[in-house]
Scaffold this motif. Structure first.
Motif, PDB file in Angstrom:
ATOM      1  N   HIS A   1       0.300  19.162  -0.974  1.00 26.67           N
ATOM      2  CA  HIS A   1       0.125  17.889  -1.664  1.00 26.67           C
ATOM      3  C   HIS A   1       1.515  17.272  -1.694  1.00 26.67           C
ATOM      4  N   LEU A   2       1.656  16.117  -1.096  1.00 30.66           N
ATOM      5  CA  LEU A   2       2.942  15.434  -1.036  1.00 30.66           C
ATOM      6  C   LEU A   2       2.941  14.255  -2.001  1.00 30.66           C
ATOM      7  N   VAL A   3       4.030  14.113  -2.741  1.00 31.31           N
ATOM      8  CA  VAL A   3       4.234  12.932  -3.568  1.00 31.31           C
ATOM      9  C   VAL A   3       5.264  12.084  -2.830  1.00 31.31           C
ATOM     10  N   VAL A   4       4.843  10.885  -2.447  1.00 32.53           N
ATOM     11  CA  VAL A   4       5.654  10.000  -1.620  1.00 32.53           C
ATOM     12  C   VAL A   4       6.169   8.863  -2.492  1.00 32.53           C
ATOM     13  N   ALA A   5       7.472   8.622  -2.422  1.00 31.25           N
ATOM     14  CA  ALA A   5       8.073   7.554  -3.226  1.00 31.25           C
ATOM     15  C   ALA A   5       9.295   7.010  -2.499  1.00 31.25           C
ATOM     16  N   ALA A   6       9.806   5.905  -2.988  1.00 34.16           N
ATOM     17  CA  ALA A   6      10.970   5.275  -2.362  1.00 34.16           C
ATOM     18  C   ALA A   6      12.175   6.208  -2.332  1.00 34.16           C
ATOM     19  N   ARG A   7      12.275   7.103  -3.319  1.00 37.36           N
ATOM     20  CA  ARG A   7      13.428   8.007  -3.381  1.00 37.36           C
ATOM     21  C   ARG A   7      13.155   9.367  -2.759  1.00 37.36           C
ATOM     22  N   GLY A   8      12.108   9.479  -1.933  1.00 34.78           N
ATOM     23  CA  GLY A   8      11.877  10.734  -1.230  1.00 34.78           C
ATOM     24  C   GLY A   8      10.449  11.213  -1.287  1.00 34.78           C
ATOM     25  N   ILE A   9      10.249  12.390  -0.721  1.00 40.25           N
ATOM     26  CA  ILE A   9       8.929  13.022  -0.668  1.00 40.25           C
ATOM     27  C   ILE A   9       9.062  14.427  -1.244  1.00 40.25           C
ATOM     28  N   THR A  10       8.149  14.774  -2.153  1.00 40.10           N
ATOM     29  CA  THR A  10       8.132  16.102  -2.754  1.00 40.10           C
ATOM     30  C   THR A  10       6.898  16.846  -2.273  1.00 40.10           C
ATOM     31  N   SER A  11       7.086  18.089  -1.848  1.00 45.02           N
ATOM     32  CA  SER A  11       6.008  18.947  -1.369  1.00 45.02           C
ATOM     33  C   SER A  11       5.640  19.965  -2.442  1.00 45.02           C
ATOM     34  N   PHE A  12       4.368  19.997  -2.819  1.00 45.71           N
ATOM     35  CA  PHE A  12       3.898  20.994  -3.776  1.00 45.71           C
ATOM     36  C   PHE A  12       4.080  22.398  -3.216  1.00 45.71           C
ATOM     37  N   ARG A  13       3.843  22.568  -1.921  1.00 47.43           N
ATOM     38  CA  ARG A  13       3.994  23.889  -1.315  1.00 47.43           C
ATOM     39  C   ARG A  13       5.444  24.360  -1.424  1.00 47.43           C
TER      40      ARG A  13
ATOM     41  N   GLU B   1       3.509   1.118  -1.085  1.00 47.44           N
ATOM     42  CA  GLU B   1       2.311   0.612  -1.776  1.00 47.44           C
ATOM     43  C   GLU B   1       2.630   0.266  -3.227  1.00 47.44           C
ATOM     44  N   PRO B   2       2.129  -0.886  -3.729  1.00 44.45           N
ATOM     45  CA  PRO B   2       2.413  -1.304  -5.109  1.00 44.45           C
ATOM     46  C   PRO B   2       1.554  -0.604  -6.162  1.00 44.45           C
ATOM     47  N   VAL B   3       0.470   0.050  -5.745  1.00 42.25           N
ATOM     48  CA  VAL B   3      -0.388   0.822  -6.643  1.00 42.25           C
ATOM     49  C   VAL B   3      -0.530   2.225  -6.065  1.00 42.25           C
ATOM     50  N   GLU B   4      -1.004   3.152  -6.895  1.00 40.81           N
ATOM     51  CA  GLU B   4      -1.179   4.507  -6.385  1.00 40.81           C
ATOM     52  C   GLU B   4      -2.295   4.539  -5.347  1.00 40.81           C
ATOM     53  N   VAL B   5      -2.014   5.263  -4.269  1.00 42.05           N
ATOM     54  CA  VAL B   5      -2.962   5.465  -3.179  1.00 42.05           C
ATOM     55  C   VAL B   5      -2.990   6.957  -2.874  1.00 42.05           C
ATOM     56  N   LEU B   6      -4.185   7.512  -2.817  1.00 45.86           N
ATOM     57  CA  LEU B   6      -4.371   8.902  -2.381  1.00 45.86           C
ATOM     58  C   LEU B   6      -4.724   8.872  -0.908  1.00 45.86           C
ATOM     59  N   ALA B   7      -4.185   9.821  -0.152  1.00 40.35           N
ATOM     60  CA  ALA B   7      -4.508   9.917   1.268  1.00 40.35           C
ATOM     61  C   ALA B   7      -4.753  11.383   1.606  1.00 40.35           C
ATOM     62  N   PHE B   8      -5.690  11.602   2.509  1.00 41.21           N
ATOM     63  CA  PHE B   8      -6.051  12.958   2.917  1.00 41.21           C
ATOM     64  C   PHE B   8      -6.126  13.002   4.425  1.00 41.21           C
ATOM     65  N   VAL B   9      -5.593  14.063   5.013  1.00 45.25           N
ATOM     66  CA  VAL B   9      -5.760  14.298   6.435  1.00 45.25           C
ATOM     67  C   VAL B   9      -6.504  15.633   6.559  1.00 45.25           C
TER      68      VAL B   9
ATOM     69  N   LEU C   1      -6.738  20.849   4.682  1.00 48.68           N
ATOM     70  CA  LEU C   1      -6.363  19.451   4.510  1.00 48.68           C
ATOM     71  C   LEU C   1      -5.027  19.366   3.801  1.00 48.68           C
ATOM     72  N   VAL C   2      -4.399  18.235   4.006  1.00 46.22           N
ATOM     73  CA  VAL C   2      -3.165  17.898   3.303  1.00 46.22           C
ATOM     74  C   VAL C   2      -3.449  16.617   2.544  1.00 46.22           C
ATOM     75  N   MET C   3      -3.072  16.594   1.294  1.00 48.01           N
ATOM     76  CA  MET C   3      -3.246  15.384   0.494  1.00 48.01           C
ATOM     77  C   MET C   3      -1.881  14.821   0.165  1.00 48.01           C
ATOM     78  N   ALA C   4      -1.841  13.532  -0.043  1.00 42.47           N
ATOM     79  CA  ALA C   4      -0.603  12.868  -0.452  1.00 42.47           C
ATOM     80  C   ALA C   4      -0.966  11.715  -1.365  1.00 42.47           C
ATOM     81  N   HIS C   5      -0.039  11.359  -2.206  1.00 40.17           N
ATOM     82  CA  HIS C   5      -0.190  10.135  -2.981  1.00 40.17           C
ATOM     83  C   HIS C   5       1.196   9.602  -3.282  1.00 40.17           C
ATOM     84  N   ASN C   6       1.244   8.344  -3.588  1.00 40.70           N
ATOM     85  CA  ASN C   6       2.532   7.703  -3.844  1.00 40.70           C
ATOM     86  C   ASN C   6       2.780   7.548  -5.335  1.00 40.70           C
ATOM     87  N   HIS C   7       4.047   7.387  -5.656  1.00 42.96           N
ATOM     88  CA  HIS C   7       4.472   6.997  -6.997  1.00 42.96           C
ATOM     89  C   HIS C   7       5.192   5.662  -6.848  1.00 42.96           C
TER      90      HIS C   7
END
Length: 131
Positions: A114-126, A27-35, A76-82
């Motif tokens: 809470h996951l931070v999703v980016a081209a160089r990987g995914i970081t888990s807050f947990r 995604e070219p802009v930040e997007v928050l997603a929740f499951v 719930l699990v939340m995620a957003h991209n950088h």
């Protein structure tokens, strides 16, 4: 459940959550997603919130809480991209996560990750100990 009836999709582990949210990295802009999840981690529903900005997004806590109650979610699990490609959580990310966890707690809804999703990987807050 009767034989032949499909089982509800479950979010069984952090890898499954990462796989679910991985497309956010493009995604070219930040997007928050929740499951939103039920007692047995079955997926009850999802919400995506798209920003008009490349690098910031307001956390819609009231809408998230309303969805959790409407789905009768227990977690719930939340995620957003950088879009920058760097999955390192910012201090603003950490504060937003704390605010959301505090808001959900009295409703009996646990913020699992809470996951931070980016081209160089995914970081888990947990996994970082932030949750």
């Amino acid at each position: 459940m009767a034989s032949g009836t499909p089982h509800p999709w479950r979010l069984r582990d952090p890898q499954a959550a990462g796989d679910l949210f991985a497309p956010l990295a493009r995604e070219p802009v930040e997007v928050l997603a929740f499951v939103y999840l039920g007692v047995e981690q079955q997926v009850l529903g999802m919400r995506h919130v798209r920003s008009r900005h490349r690098d910031r997004l307001d956390l819609p806590i009231r809408a998230i809480a309303a969805d959790a109650l409407a789905f009768d979610a227990t977690a719930l699990v939340m995620a957003h991209n950088h879009p920058s490609g760097d999955p390192t959580p910012s201090e603003a990310d950490r504060e937003a996560t704390r605010r959301l966890a505090r808001a959900l707690d009295p409703l009996g809804v646990q913020l699992l990750d809470h996951l931070v999703v980016a081209a160089r990987g995914i970081t888990s807050f947990r996994s970082l100990g932030f949750l």
